[in-house]
Motif scaffolding. Structure first.
Motif, short mmCIF file in Angstrom:
data_model
loop_
_atom_site.label_atom_id
_atom_site.label_comp_id
_atom_site.label_asym_id
_atom_site.label_seq_id
_atom_site.Cartn_x
_atom_site.Cartn_y
_atom_site.Cartn_z
N GLY A 20 31.06 -18.43 -20.37
CA GLY A 20 30.91 -19.87 -20.19
C GLY A 20 29.46 -20.27 -20.05
O GLY A 20 29.03 -21.29 -20.62
N LYS A 21 28.67 -19.48 -19.32
CA LYS A 21 27.24 -19.76 -19.18
C LYS A 21 26.55 -19.72 -20.54
O LYS A 21 25.72 -20.58 -20.85
CB LYS A 21 26.58 -18.76 -18.24
N ARG A 22 26.88 -18.74 -21.35
CA ARG A 22 26.27 -18.64 -22.69
C ARG A 22 26.71 -19.80 -23.58
O ARG A 22 25.91 -20.35 -24.33
CB ARG A 22 26.62 -17.30 -23.32
N LEU A 23 27.97 -20.16 -23.49
CA LEU A 23 28.48 -21.27 -24.28
C LEU A 23 27.77 -22.56 -23.90
O LEU A 23 27.48 -23.40 -24.76
CB LEU A 23 29.99 -21.41 -24.07
N THR A 25 39.49 -21.98 -15.41
CA THR A 25 38.55 -22.46 -14.40
C THR A 25 37.32 -21.56 -14.33
O THR A 25 36.19 -22.05 -14.20
CB THR A 25 39.22 -22.59 -13.03
N ALA A 26 37.48 -20.25 -14.47
CA ALA A 26 36.33 -19.34 -14.48
C ALA A 26 35.40 -19.68 -15.64
O ALA A 26 34.17 -19.69 -15.48
CB ALA A 26 36.79 -17.88 -14.58
N LEU A 27 35.96 -19.98 -16.79
CA LEU A 27 35.15 -20.36 -17.94
C LEU A 27 34.41 -21.67 -17.65
O LEU A 27 33.21 -21.80 -17.92
CB LEU A 27 36.03 -20.51 -19.18
N THR A 28 35.11 -22.64 -17.07
CA THR A 28 34.49 -23.92 -16.73
C THR A 28 33.40 -23.74 -15.68
O THR A 28 32.35 -24.39 -15.75
CB THR A 28 35.56 -24.92 -16.24
N GLU A 53 27.67 -23.71 -14.43
CA GLU A 53 26.47 -22.99 -14.00
C GLU A 53 25.42 -23.02 -15.11
O GLU A 53 24.23 -23.23 -14.86
CB GLU A 53 26.80 -21.55 -13.63
N GLY A 54 25.85 -22.84 -16.36
CA GLY A 54 24.92 -22.89 -17.48
C GLY A 54 24.27 -24.25 -17.65
O GLY A 54 23.13 -24.35 -18.08
N LEU A 55 25.01 -25.30 -17.30
CA LEU A 55 24.46 -26.66 -17.37
C LEU A 55 23.68 -27.02 -16.11
O LEU A 55 23.04 -28.06 -16.06
CB LEU A 55 25.60 -27.68 -17.57
N ALA A 96 31.50 -25.46 -35.81
CA ALA A 96 31.46 -24.17 -36.51
C ALA A 96 30.03 -23.65 -36.61
O ALA A 96 29.76 -22.47 -36.36
CB ALA A 96 32.10 -24.29 -37.89
N GLU A 97 29.11 -24.53 -36.94
CA GLU A 97 27.71 -24.14 -37.05
C GLU A 97 27.17 -23.71 -35.69
O GLU A 97 26.48 -22.70 -35.56
CB GLU A 97 26.88 -25.30 -37.63
N ARG A 98 27.47 -24.46 -34.66
CA ARG A 98 26.99 -24.12 -33.32
C ARG A 98 27.57 -22.80 -32.85
O ARG A 98 26.87 -21.98 -32.25
CB ARG A 98 27.29 -25.23 -32.32
N LEU A 99 28.86 -22.57 -33.12
CA LEU A 99 29.48 -21.31 -32.69
C LEU A 99 28.84 -20.12 -33.40
O LEU A 99 28.78 -19.02 -32.83
CB LEU A 99 30.98 -21.34 -32.94
N SER A 100 28.37 -20.33 -34.61
CA SER A 100 27.71 -19.24 -35.33
C SER A 100 26.41 -18.82 -34.64
O SER A 100 25.90 -17.73 -34.88
CB SER A 100 27.45 -19.63 -36.79
N ARG A 101 25.86 -19.67 -33.78
CA ARG A 101 24.64 -19.36 -33.04
C ARG A 101 24.92 -18.76 -31.66
O ARG A 101 23.98 -18.48 -30.91
CB ARG A 101 23.80 -20.63 -32.85
N LEU A 102 26.19 -18.59 -31.33
CA LEU A 102 26.52 -18.02 -30.03
C LEU A 102 25.91 -16.63 -29.94
O LEU A 102 26.07 -15.82 -30.86
CB LEU A 102 28.04 -17.97 -29.86
N PRO A 103 25.19 -16.32 -28.87
CA PRO A 103 24.50 -15.03 -28.77
C PRO A 103 25.44 -13.84 -28.98
O PRO A 103 26.55 -13.81 -28.45
CB PRO A 103 23.95 -15.03 -27.35
N VAL A 104 24.97 -12.88 -29.79
CA VAL A 104 25.73 -11.65 -30.00
C VAL A 104 25.87 -10.96 -28.65
O VAL A 104 24.95 -10.93 -27.84
CB VAL A 104 24.99 -10.74 -31.00
#
Length: 156
Positions: A15-18, A39-42, A47-49, A144-152
């Motif tokens: 979730g933090k990475r997202l 809820t853990a994902l949220t 936290e990431g925000l 779709a484009e943004r998800l392609s940038r999700l860190p490996v």
């Protein structure tokens, strides 16, 4: 996109990475049974925000707003589990805030899609070994484009 997180903590970290991909007006709809990690994902997204306030499931208050932190994006966290339908969701008057916030709706499939022109649908399933299968489905916009940038390595 499909991935597996090995623990609830890994779901939080995902979730933090997202959160690094999110922008004002984003709508995320979470689906999954109790204990799947919604809820853990949220919490990880929050936290990431860097939003203010502790993120807990808003089951009884239905919706909770968290003020923006350093990222400048507020978070609206909704639990639609107890809502009887679209009219009750509309009664929350979320439309006024979603354009400048990130909105996460637990149990929102088939109900919350109208809150945005596009959305990210995330389905979580908890396995017997406590890992979670996570499926991300881009529904319009530039998801779709943004998800392609999700860190490996975003999932472990």
């Amino acid at each position: 996109m499909r991935l597996t997180t090995t623990t609830a903590e890994d779901t939080h970290e995902f979730g933090k990475r997202l959160a690094g991909l999110l922008q004002a007006g984003d709508l995320i709809i979470l689906t999954g049974p109790l204990g799947a990690g919604k809820t853990a994902l949220t919490q990880g997204i929050g936290e990431g925000l860097d939003v203010s306030g502790r993120i807990t499931s808003p089951t009884f208050i239905i919706a909770r707003s968290h003020r923006p932190g350093a990222a400048g994006l507020p978070l609206i966290h909704v639990d639609a589990y107890r809502l009887g339908g679209l009219d009750e969701l509309d009664d929350l008057d979320l439309d006024t805030d979603v354009a400048r916030s990130v909105t996460v709706v637990e149990w929102g499939a088939g109900l919350a899609e109208h809150l945005g022109e596009s959305h990210l649908e995330i389905t979580l399933a908890r396995n017997s070994d406590d890992s979670r299968d996570v499926e991300l489905i881009a529904r319009g916009g530039d998801w779709a484009e943004r998800l392609s940038r999700l860190p490996v390595g975003a999932a472990c």
